[in-house]
Design a protein around this motif. Structure first.
Motif, PDB file in Angstrom:
ATOM      1  N   LYS A  22       1.638 -10.007   0.239  1.00 42.01           N
ATOM      2  CA  LYS A  22       2.106 -10.609  -1.006  1.00 42.01           C
ATOM      3  C   LYS A  22       1.499 -12.001  -1.158  1.00 42.01           C
ATOM      4  N   ASP A  23       1.211 -12.398  -2.378  1.00 44.03           N
ATOM      5  CA  ASP A  23       0.667 -13.706  -2.749  1.00 44.03           C
ATOM      6  C   ASP A  23      -0.829 -13.866  -2.459  1.00 44.03           C
ATOM      7  N   ARG A  24      -1.518 -12.771  -2.087  1.00 48.30           N
ATOM      8  CA  ARG A  24      -2.983 -12.795  -1.989  1.00 48.30           C
ATOM      9  C   ARG A  24      -3.513 -11.480  -2.527  1.00 48.30           C
ATOM     10  N   CYS A  25      -4.361 -11.561  -3.523  1.00 49.64           N
ATOM     11  CA  CYS A  25      -4.888 -10.358  -4.163  1.00 49.64           C
ATOM     12  C   CYS A  25      -5.784  -9.589  -3.191  1.00 49.64           C
ATOM     13  N   TYR A  26      -5.487  -8.323  -3.040  1.00 49.97           N
ATOM     14  CA  TYR A  26      -6.257  -7.456  -2.151  1.00 49.97           C
ATOM     15  C   TYR A  26      -7.698  -7.289  -2.627  1.00 49.97           C
ATOM     16  N   LEU A  27      -7.904  -7.292  -3.926  1.00 53.32           N
ATOM     17  CA  LEU A  27      -9.248  -7.044  -4.456  1.00 53.32           C
ATOM     18  C   LEU A  27     -10.114  -8.294  -4.546  1.00 53.32           C
ATOM     19  N   CYS A  28      -9.599  -9.373  -5.097  1.00 56.98           N
ATOM     20  CA  CYS A  28     -10.445 -10.562  -5.291  1.00 56.98           C
ATOM     21  C   CYS A  28     -10.163 -11.670  -4.274  1.00 56.98           C
ATOM     22  N   GLY A  29      -9.060 -11.569  -3.540  1.00 53.91           N
ATOM     23  CA  GLY A  29      -8.730 -12.565  -2.524  1.00 53.91           C
ATOM     24  C   GLY A  29      -8.039 -13.804  -3.033  1.00 53.91           C
ATOM     25  N   ARG A  30      -7.796 -13.869  -4.335  1.00 52.03           N
ATOM     26  CA  ARG A  30      -7.143 -15.034  -4.935  1.00 52.03           C
ATOM     27  C   ARG A  30      -5.701 -15.155  -4.424  1.00 52.03           C
ATOM     28  N   TYR A  31      -5.307 -16.398  -4.151  1.00 49.55           N
ATOM     29  CA  TYR A  31      -3.927 -16.678  -3.747  1.00 49.55           C
ATOM     30  C   TYR A  31      -3.089 -16.988  -4.978  1.00 49.55           C
ATOM     31  N   GLY A  32      -1.830 -16.609  -4.950  1.00 51.93           N
ATOM     32  CA  GLY A  32      -0.915 -16.876  -6.052  1.00 51.93           C
ATOM     33  C   GLY A  32      -0.026 -15.686  -6.310  1.00 51.93           C
ATOM     34  N   HIS A  33       0.479 -15.606  -7.511  1.00 51.26           N
ATOM     35  CA  HIS A  33       1.375 -14.514  -7.875  1.00 51.26           C
ATOM     36  C   HIS A  33       0.649 -13.164  -7.796  1.00 51.26           C
ATOM     37  N   THR A  34       1.274 -12.190  -7.156  1.00 44.26           N
ATOM     38  CA  THR A  34       0.717 -10.845  -7.084  1.00 44.26           C
ATOM     39  C   THR A  34       1.779  -9.831  -7.472  1.00 44.26           C
ATOM     40  N   GLU A  35       1.294  -8.656  -7.828  1.00 47.55           N
ATOM     41  CA  GLU A  35       2.166  -7.532  -8.140  1.00 47.55           C
ATOM     42  C   GLU A  35       1.843  -6.397  -7.179  1.00 47.55           C
ATOM     43  N   GLU A  36       2.875  -5.660  -6.801  1.00 44.98           N
ATOM     44  CA  GLU A  36       2.692  -4.541  -5.891  1.00 44.98           C
ATOM     45  C   GLU A  36       2.092  -3.359  -6.660  1.00 44.98           C
TER      46      GLU A  36
END
Length: 106
Positions: A22-36
């Motif tokens: 959570k809080d790190r995008c699996y695809l782009c690696g960006r940190y912040g709000h994520t959705e499952e």
């Protein structure tokens, strides 16, 4: 009882077996709000949850961007392949995967 209750809770919502957090995008690696995102959705959503076949995605990679998983079939298919590979490496055979999810993406 608290310990066993926690085990039951953990089993019903296992972590992603793809290493997504959570809080790190699996695809782009960006940190912040994520959705499952459940890799195998629709009727297989509960099975994705059961086996930890889910990743956390930023809003752009999940639904709003041009190449968001819900807009780009190629991205969706790649996650299907990665999910199946993770299942086969950590849980069971290709035959078991096909019996559970009804299809082979590899």
């Amino acid at each position: 009882l608290v310990g066993s209750e926690m085990c039951i809770r953990d089993r019903s919502h296992p972590a992603s077996i793809l290493g997504s957090r959570k809080d790190r995008c699996y695809l782009c690696g960006r940190y912040g709000h994520t959705e499952e995102h459940h890799i195998f959705g629709g009727p297989n959503r509960t099975l994705s949850e059961k086996y930890g076949l889910k990743v956390y995605l930023c809003l752009e990679c999940h639904s709003s961007g041009k190449h968001a998983v819900h807009r780009d079939k190629a991205v969706m298919d790649e996650l299907h392949r990665q999910g199946q590979e993770a299942f086969e490496n950590q849980i069971g055979s290709r035959e078991q995967f096909r019996k559970i999810f009804g299809r082979n993406w590899l």
